[in-house]
Design an enzyme around this catalytic site. Sequence first.
Site, PDB file in Angstrom:
ATOM      1  N   CYS A  92      20.539  55.600  16.329  1.00  0.00           N
ATOM      2  CA  CYS A  92      20.843  55.019  14.975  1.00  0.00           C
ATOM      3  C   CYS A  92      19.849  55.485  14.124  1.00  0.00           C
ATOM      4  CB  CYS A  92      20.954  53.510  15.083  1.00  0.00           C
ATOM      5  SG  CYS A  92      20.777  52.673  13.469  1.00  0.00           S
ATOM      6  N   THR A  93      20.122  55.940  13.020  1.00  0.00           N
ATOM      7  CA  THR A  93      18.847  56.515  12.213  1.00  0.00           C
ATOM      8  C   THR A  93      17.955  55.594  11.685  1.00  0.00           C
ATOM      9  OG1 THR A  93      20.246  56.487  10.280  1.00  0.00           O
ATOM     10  CG2 THR A  93      20.518  58.530  11.497  1.00  0.00           C
ATOM     11  N   HIS A  94      18.380  54.321  11.485  1.00  0.00           N
ATOM     12  CA  HIS A  94      17.538  53.267  11.176  1.00  0.00           C
ATOM     13  C   HIS A  94      16.161  53.444  12.211  1.00  0.00           C
ATOM     14  CE1 HIS A  94      20.466  52.131   8.390  1.00  0.00           C
ATOM     15  NE2 HIS A  94      19.508  51.147   7.696  1.00  0.00           N
ATOM     16  N   TYR A 139      26.736  48.803   9.045  1.00  0.00           N
ATOM     17  CA  TYR A 139      28.131  49.277   9.264  1.00  0.00           C
ATOM     18  C   TYR A 139      28.413  48.912  10.843  1.00  0.00           C
ATOM     19  CZ  TYR A 139      28.862  52.471   5.377  1.00  0.00           C
ATOM     20  OH  TYR A 139      29.289  52.924   4.169  1.00  0.00           O
ATOM     21  N   GLY A 140      27.131  48.785  11.631  1.00  0.00           N
ATOM     22  CA  GLY A 140      27.521  48.759  13.098  1.00  0.00           C
ATOM     23  C   GLY A 140      28.037  47.539  13.607  1.00  0.00           C
ATOM     24  N   CYS A 154      24.447  59.063   9.687  1.00  0.00           N
ATOM     25  CA  CYS A 154      24.593  57.824  10.419  1.00  0.00           C
ATOM     26  C   CYS A 154      25.482  58.002  11.531  1.00  0.00           C
ATOM     27  CB  CYS A 154      25.446  57.014   9.003  1.00  0.00           C
ATOM     28  SG  CYS A 154      26.122  55.399   9.754  1.00  0.00           S
ATOM     29  N   ASN A 155      25.041  57.507  12.672  1.00  0.00           N
ATOM     30  CA  ASN A 155      25.622  57.989  13.976  1.00  0.00           C
ATOM     31  C   ASN A 155      26.911  57.016  13.724  1.00  0.00           C
ATOM     32  OD1 ASN A 155      23.687  58.950  16.208  1.00  0.00           O
ATOM     33  ND2 ASN A 155      22.493  57.761  14.639  1.00  0.00           N
ATOM     34  N   THR A 156      26.926  55.953  13.279  1.00  0.00           N
ATOM     35  CA  THR A 156      28.007  54.998  13.197  1.00  0.00           C
ATOM     36  C   THR A 156      29.213  55.486  12.477  1.00  0.00           C
ATOM     37  OG1 THR A 156      26.236  53.021  13.343  1.00  0.00           O
ATOM     38  CG2 THR A 156      28.646  52.318  12.971  1.00  0.00           C
TER      39      THR A 156
HETATM   40  N1  DGL Z   1      21.943  54.146  10.459  1.00  0.00           N
HETATM   41  C1  DGL Z   1      23.127  54.020  10.725  1.00  0.00           C
HETATM   42  C2  DGL Z   1      23.690  54.752  12.355  1.00  0.00           C
HETATM   43  O1  DGL Z   1      22.841  55.750  12.562  1.00  0.00           O
HETATM   44  C3  DGL Z   1      23.873  52.819  11.007  1.00  0.00           C
HETATM   45  C4  DGL Z   1      23.541  51.442  10.538  1.00  0.00           C
HETATM   46  C5  DGL Z   1      24.305  50.410  10.301  1.00  0.00           C
HETATM   47  O2  DGL Z   1      24.456  49.579  11.473  1.00  0.00           O
HETATM   48  O3  DGL Z   1      24.811  50.080   9.322  1.00  0.00           O
HETATM   49  O4  DGL Z   1      24.065  54.197  13.095  1.00  0.00           O
END
Ligand code: DGL
Length: 278
Positions: A187-189, A46-47, A77-79
Amino acid sequence: MDNPRAKLPIGIFDSGIGGISVLAEIIKILPNEEFIYFADTLHAPYGNKPENVVQSLSIKTTEFLSSVGVKCLVVACNTATGAAINEIRRMCAFPVVGMEPAVKPAAELGIKGKILVMATPLTLKSKKFNELIRHYKHRSEIVPLPCPGLVEIIEHGHIHGREIEDYLSRIFSFVNKEDISAIVLGCTHFVLIKEEIVKVMGMEISIIDGNYGTARHLRRTLQNERLLNNGIMEKHKIPLKTNIRFYISRNGKEVIRRCKQLLQNEGIVCESECSHCG
Ligand code: DGL
């Protein structure tokens, strides 16, 4: 009298496997709950997308999870939170818990030095994040560090090893280690590669994420709304056993395998009911 909605599952979503790092913290403090985990791997990451695209993807996922039947929603997801949390809240008749980079706990540590915030380019551009920086800038110098491409490496399952180490060495070569007091994983990843970050940056720098805070916030919210499921107390055991229904929009079988492995690394055995894969 018991609230019948308390028996419904908690919905949780992310673009991919990052939200599993949040889910693990939630399961540890809410072992009686059941979950539906949605990973939008078809559209990850998403980012690096425009805000309106992430907004409409998040809205679609929220509509889907509402139609399946959840008692509350965690945007892991922060994004997606930065792009769409207000719209998501407006749509939902149940509580919604979002995430933001843990700048507040980092600033409250009161350690001298800069706070580095690793996050996706879209999170760092968001209005929400820039308001957060403005709020804490009198306490600490906050340095955003966009990490384009890092989510993709993690989504491919490379959470240890050469590729991730090379990426981190390259991105941290732009910062002076001596100036940094804390790194916020926005970012949770990135929580999934914490060990690798410690390897590259050393033990002296505090590494902070918002996952435990989010889990506690969720528990408080469910308590206040009388939505806690207190039914099955024998689940307080090690390993923790939990029911998760997965919905994965692409490469489902492989993504579920990775999710279960990540949970197992945290001492959680996932007994998934039916799962739906794209
Ligand atoms: N895990 C997501 C977050 O916390 C975003 C990862 C993405 O870019 O898809 O922002």
